[in-house]
Design an enzyme around this catalytic site. Structure first.
Site, PDB file in Angstrom:
ATOM      1  N   ASP A  78     -26.274  22.151  17.551  1.00 10.42           N
ATOM      2  CA  ASP A  78     -26.813  22.094  16.475  1.00 10.42           C
ATOM      3  C   ASP A  78     -28.077  23.393  16.184  1.00 10.42           C
ATOM      4  OD1 ASP A  78     -24.766  20.266  16.302  1.00 10.42           O
ATOM      5  OD2 ASP A  78     -26.118  19.456  14.439  1.00 10.42           O
ATOM      6  N   CYS A 119     -26.848  15.490  22.621  1.00 14.90           N
ATOM      7  CA  CYS A 119     -26.600  15.972  21.386  1.00 14.90           C
ATOM      8  C   CYS A 119     -26.034  15.022  20.019  1.00 14.90           C
ATOM      9  CB  CYS A 119     -26.676  17.302  21.898  1.00 14.90           C
ATOM     10  SG  CYS A 119     -27.576  18.033  22.774  1.00 14.90           S
ATOM     11  N   ASP A 120     -26.114  15.913  19.181  1.00  9.72           N
ATOM     12  CA  ASP A 120     -25.878  15.202  17.859  1.00  9.72           C
ATOM     13  C   ASP A 120     -24.623  14.721  17.943  1.00  9.72           C
ATOM     14  OD1 ASP A 120     -28.180  16.880  17.690  1.00  9.72           O
ATOM     15  OD2 ASP A 120     -27.599  16.830  15.852  1.00  9.72           O
ATOM     16  N   LYS A 121     -23.685  15.708  18.192  1.00 14.54           N
ATOM     17  CA  LYS A 121     -22.046  15.157  17.208  1.00 14.54           C
ATOM     18  C   LYS A 121     -21.255  14.626  19.408  1.00 14.54           C
ATOM     19  CE  LYS A 121     -24.103  16.537  13.363  1.00 14.54           C
ATOM     20  NZ  LYS A 121     -24.940  16.886  14.782  1.00 14.54           N
ATOM     21  N   CYS A 191     -33.438  18.119  22.773  1.00  9.39           N
ATOM     22  CA  CYS A 191     -34.565  18.282  21.566  1.00  9.39           C
ATOM     23  C   CYS A 191     -35.664  16.978  21.534  1.00  9.39           C
ATOM     24  CB  CYS A 191     -34.502  18.854  20.352  1.00  9.39           C
ATOM     25  SG  CYS A 191     -33.453  20.357  20.594  1.00  9.39           S
ATOM     26  N   GLU A 445     -26.077  21.705   8.829  1.00 10.52           N
ATOM     27  CA  GLU A 445     -27.527  21.295   8.408  1.00 10.52           C
ATOM     28  C   GLU A 445     -28.660  21.793   7.555  1.00 10.52           C
ATOM     29  OE1 GLU A 445     -27.462  18.001  12.323  1.00 10.52           O
ATOM     30  OE2 GLU A 445     -29.056  20.034  12.106  1.00 10.52           O
ATOM     31  N   SER A 471     -31.263  18.312   9.288  1.00 11.47           N
ATOM     32  CA  SER A 471     -31.230  18.052  11.425  1.00 11.47           C
ATOM     33  C   SER A 471     -31.814  16.987  11.147  1.00 11.47           C
ATOM     34  CB  SER A 471     -31.660  19.501  11.502  1.00 11.47           C
ATOM     35  OG  SER A 471     -32.584  19.609  13.055  1.00 11.47           O
TER      36      SER A 471
END
Length: 555
Positions: A78, A119-121, A191, A445, A471
Site C-alpha cells: 500500500d 501487509c494490508d490486504k 511498517c 487510501e 491507511s
C-alpha cells in the site's frame, strides 16, 4: 492422521508420476501435503524475507512428519501504491488473494495449510480463504519492521508522509526531507506502527488462528524464525486432530478479534476486513455489523496507544507482553471469551494464563485506560446513513467535535492540489468523494491528503471526510468509509462547497447541516459520476458491495 489422497491406489499412479518428476520419494508421497502459501516478493519490504519464514515453516512441518510445499500468493504494498493509480488495486487484490488460495489448495488437495504473509490486504484475503477452504490451517506473518530514528525521535512510514506535507508547506527543506527518507524505514518488515498490516497480524492471535507473538515479534528477530518452525509443527497437530478453521474462526472468535481491535486502537481498515471475514463465516448483519462494532467499542477501553496515535511502536508492544497480555486483561475483565479454541490446540484462556503486562505505560490497566471507549468509532447521521469509520484514538481531542465549511473534491488528486498549494485553511472540512469501492473504483487510501494536512500544521484544525478509506498510518480527524458512497447515490455526492458539516465523534454523529427537504431535492436531481476503467477494476466495480458490508463481492 489422514495421509494425502495421492498416497495409494492405481487410480493415482499418474499423479504420483508427476510428484516423482519433482524428485519426491515414495515415503514423502505417503505424508500429508502441507501447502505453505507464501506472499514472498522483492517489491514489498514486509515480504522481502518471507522465503526465510517459509523455509522455517517447512522445517517445522518436516520435523512433525509432513511434506511441505511452497506455493505463491500475490500482494500489493500500500505504501508504494499510495498516491497514484496503483492504489485502486490494493483493496481489490484481497478478493484475488482469497480466490487464488482457494484454487491452489483445492486443485492440489492439500491436507493442511500454513499462510505466510504480511501487509494490508494479504492477511485478510488469506483469512477469507482459510474459512472458505476449511482445511486445517495456521498463520504466521513476516513480522513488523523496527522503528526508524532521527534527531532522537523514532519514526515510521507515517512520519515520512507527514514530512512530505511539511516540505510542501515550506516547514522543512529538501535536505531535511532526504534525511527522513533515509531514516523512516530502517529494516524489512511491515511498517512499524499499529497500521493495517500489524493490526491484522495482531488480530490473527485474537482469532486464535496464529501462535502467540505472531503480531508483534519483529521480522529481524531470530524469534520470528523459531515461531515459524513452531507454526509448521502446529499445523501438523491440527491435521492429526482434524481441527479446522471452522473450529477456530467462529462467530465467537470474530467478536473476540473485535474486542482486541478496540483495545489496541487498530487501523480503521480492520473494520472492512472483519466485516468481510464475518461474511465468510456466515454471520448475518444481525450478528455482526457496524452497529455491533459501536456496541463493542462502548464496552472495551482503549489500553494501547501506538503510532500513529502515540509514540509507542509494535516492538514496544512486543516487549510489554504482546497481544497475549492484552487478551489476558480482557478475559479477566469479562470482555473476551476465553473458551474459544486456538491453533495451539488449547483455549485462549489456557494459552494466555501465564501472560503478564511487563510495561503498564504501553499496555495500560483496564481501570486506567487511554480512553474508556475503544479506539475505533462508527459515525452515523444524514451524511452517513449506513455509517462511517474513524480511528478515534488518533484524533486530536479538540477535533472530537467540529463544525466547518465543506471543501468538496471529486478525487484525491484534486484535494491534494488544494492542500499542497495552501488553499485549505483552519476550520475547513475537506470532502473527497468518488473514492469508494464502486466510485474509485477500489476504495483508495487517503494517506497522502491526511499526511499533507498534518505536515502543514493543520492536523488539529482541519477534518477530512471521504467515501474512500485511510491507511492505518493516518492520524487526525480523518473519517472514511462514508456509506452510501457518492457513486451509489449517497448524500456525500450532493454536498456543496461551503455547506456546514457537523462532526461529533464522542456521540457517533456525522451530519450535513442542510434541511432534509433540500437534501432530498438534491438527491432527486443527482446523477453520480462514473470513472472510465477497464479490466479487473471494471469487473470489480460491477461486483463489489458497500463498505458497510466489508466491500465484498455480492452474492
Amino acid at each position: 492422521m489422514k495421509n494425502n489422497i495421492f498416497a495409494e491406489g492405481t487410480a493415482m499412479s499418474s499423479q504420483r508420476s508427476l510428484f516423482k518428476a519433482l524428485g519426491w520419494t515414495d515415503n514423502e508421497m505417503k505424508k500429508p501435503i502441507i501447502g505453505i502459501i507464501s506472499a514472498q516478493s522483492e517489491i514489498i519490504p514486509g515480504h522481502m524475507h518471507l522465503d526465510r519464514i517459509a523455509e522455517a515453516v517447512k522445517e517445522g512441518v518436516i520435523a512433525a512428519g509432513g511434506k511441505p510445499v511452497v506455493v505463491p500468493s500475490i500482494g500489493v504494498c500500500d505504501g508504494i501504491a499510495m498516491g497514484h493509480e496503483g492504489m485502486r488495486y490494493s483493496l481489490p487484490s484481497r478478493e484475488i488473494i482469497a480466490d487464488s488460495a482457494e484454487i491452489l489448495a483445492r486443485a492440489h488437495a492439500f491436507s493442511g495449510l500454513v499462510f505466510v504473509g504480511n501487509c494490508d490486504k494479504i492477511i485478510p484475503g488469506m483469512l477469507m480463504a482459510a474459512v472458505r477452504l476449511d482445511i486445517p490451517a495456521v498463520f504466521v506473518s513476516g513480522g513488523p519492521m523496527l522503528a526508524g530514528k532521527m534527531h532522537g525521535e523514532r519514526l515510521s512510514l507515517s512520519s515520512m508522509f507527514e514530512a512530505v506535507g511539511a516540505y510542501n508547506a515550506g516547514r522543512i527543506d529538501e535536505d531535511e526531507l532526504g534525511r527522513f527518507e533515509c531514516s523512516a524505514c530502517p529494516t524489512c518488515g511491515s511498517c512499524s506502527g499499529m497500521f493495517t498490516a500489524n493490526s491484522l497480524n495482531c488480530l490473527t492471535e485474537a482469532l486464535g488462528i496464529s501462535l502467540p507473538g505472531n503480531g508483534t515479534i519483529p521480522m529481524v528477530y531470530s524469534a520470528r524464525l523459531a515461531l515459524a518452525k513452531c507454526t509448521g509443527e502446529a499445523v501438523m497437530h491440527l491435521v492429526r486432530e482434524n481441527i479446522r478453521p471452522s473450529d477456530i474462526i467462529t462467530p465467537k472468535a470474530v467478536r473476540n478479534a473485535l474486542a482486541v481491535d478496540m483495545a489496541i486502537g487498530a487501523s480503521s481498515n480492520s473494520v472492512l476486513h472483519l466485516l468481510a471475514l464475518a461474511n465468510e463465516v456466515g454471520m448475518s448483519e444481525e450478528d455482526f455489523s457496524l452497529d455491533i462494532m459501536n456496541e463493542m467499542g462502548s464496552k472495551v477501553p482503549n489500553i494501547c496507544k501506538l503510532a500513529p496515535a502515540g509514540k509507542d511502536y509494535i516492538e514496544d508492544l512486543n516487549e510489554a507482553g504482546g497481544i497475549s497480555a492484552v487478551i489476558k486483561q480482557l478475559i479477566d475483565a469479562g470482555l473476551f471469551e476465553g473458551d474459544a479454541l486456538t491453533a495451539s490446540g488449547v483455549t485462549q484462556a489456557e494459552r494466555v494464563k501465564n501472560a503478564e503486562v511487563l510495561d503498564k505505560n504501553i499496555i495500560r490497566p483496564m481501570d486506567t485506560p487511554y480512553s474508556a471507549k475503544g479506539g475505533l468509532a462508527i459515525l452515523k447521521g444524514n451524511l452517513a446513513r449506513e455509517g462511517a469509520v474513524v480511528k478515534k484514538s488518533a484524533v486530536d481531542k479538540k477535533m472530537l467535535r467540529h463544525s466547518g465549511p465543506a471543501r468538496v473534491f471529486d478525487s484525491e488528486e484534486a484535494a491534494m492540489e488544494a492542500i499542497s498549494t495552501g488553499k485549505i485553511v483552519k476550520g475547513d472540512v475537506v470532502v473527497i468523494r468518488y473514492e469508494g469501492p464502486m466510485g474509485g473504483p477500489g476504495m483508495r487510501e487517503m494517506l497522502s491528503p491526511t499526511s499533507a494536512i498534518v505536515g502543514a500544521g493543520l492536523g488539529a484544525d482541519v477534518a477530512l471526510i471521504t467515501d474512500g478509506r485511510f491507511s492505518g498510518a493516518t492520524r487526525g480527524a480523518a473519517i472514511g468509509h462514508v456509506c452510501p458512497e457518492a457513486a451509489a447515490g449517497g448524500v456525500i455526492g450532493v454536498v456543496e462547497e461551503g455547506d456546514i458539516i457537523d462532526i461529533d465523534i464522542e456521540n457517533n454523529r456525522l451530519d450535513l447541516r442542510v434541511d432534509e427537504k433540500e437534501i432530498e431535492r438534491r438527491l432527486a436531481a443527482f446523477r453520480p459520476l462514473e470513472k472510465p476503467v477497464t479490466g479487473y477494476l471494471k469487473r470489480y466495480r460491477a461486483q463489489v458491495s458497500s463498505a458497510s458490508r466489508g466491500a465484498v463481492f455480492k452474492k
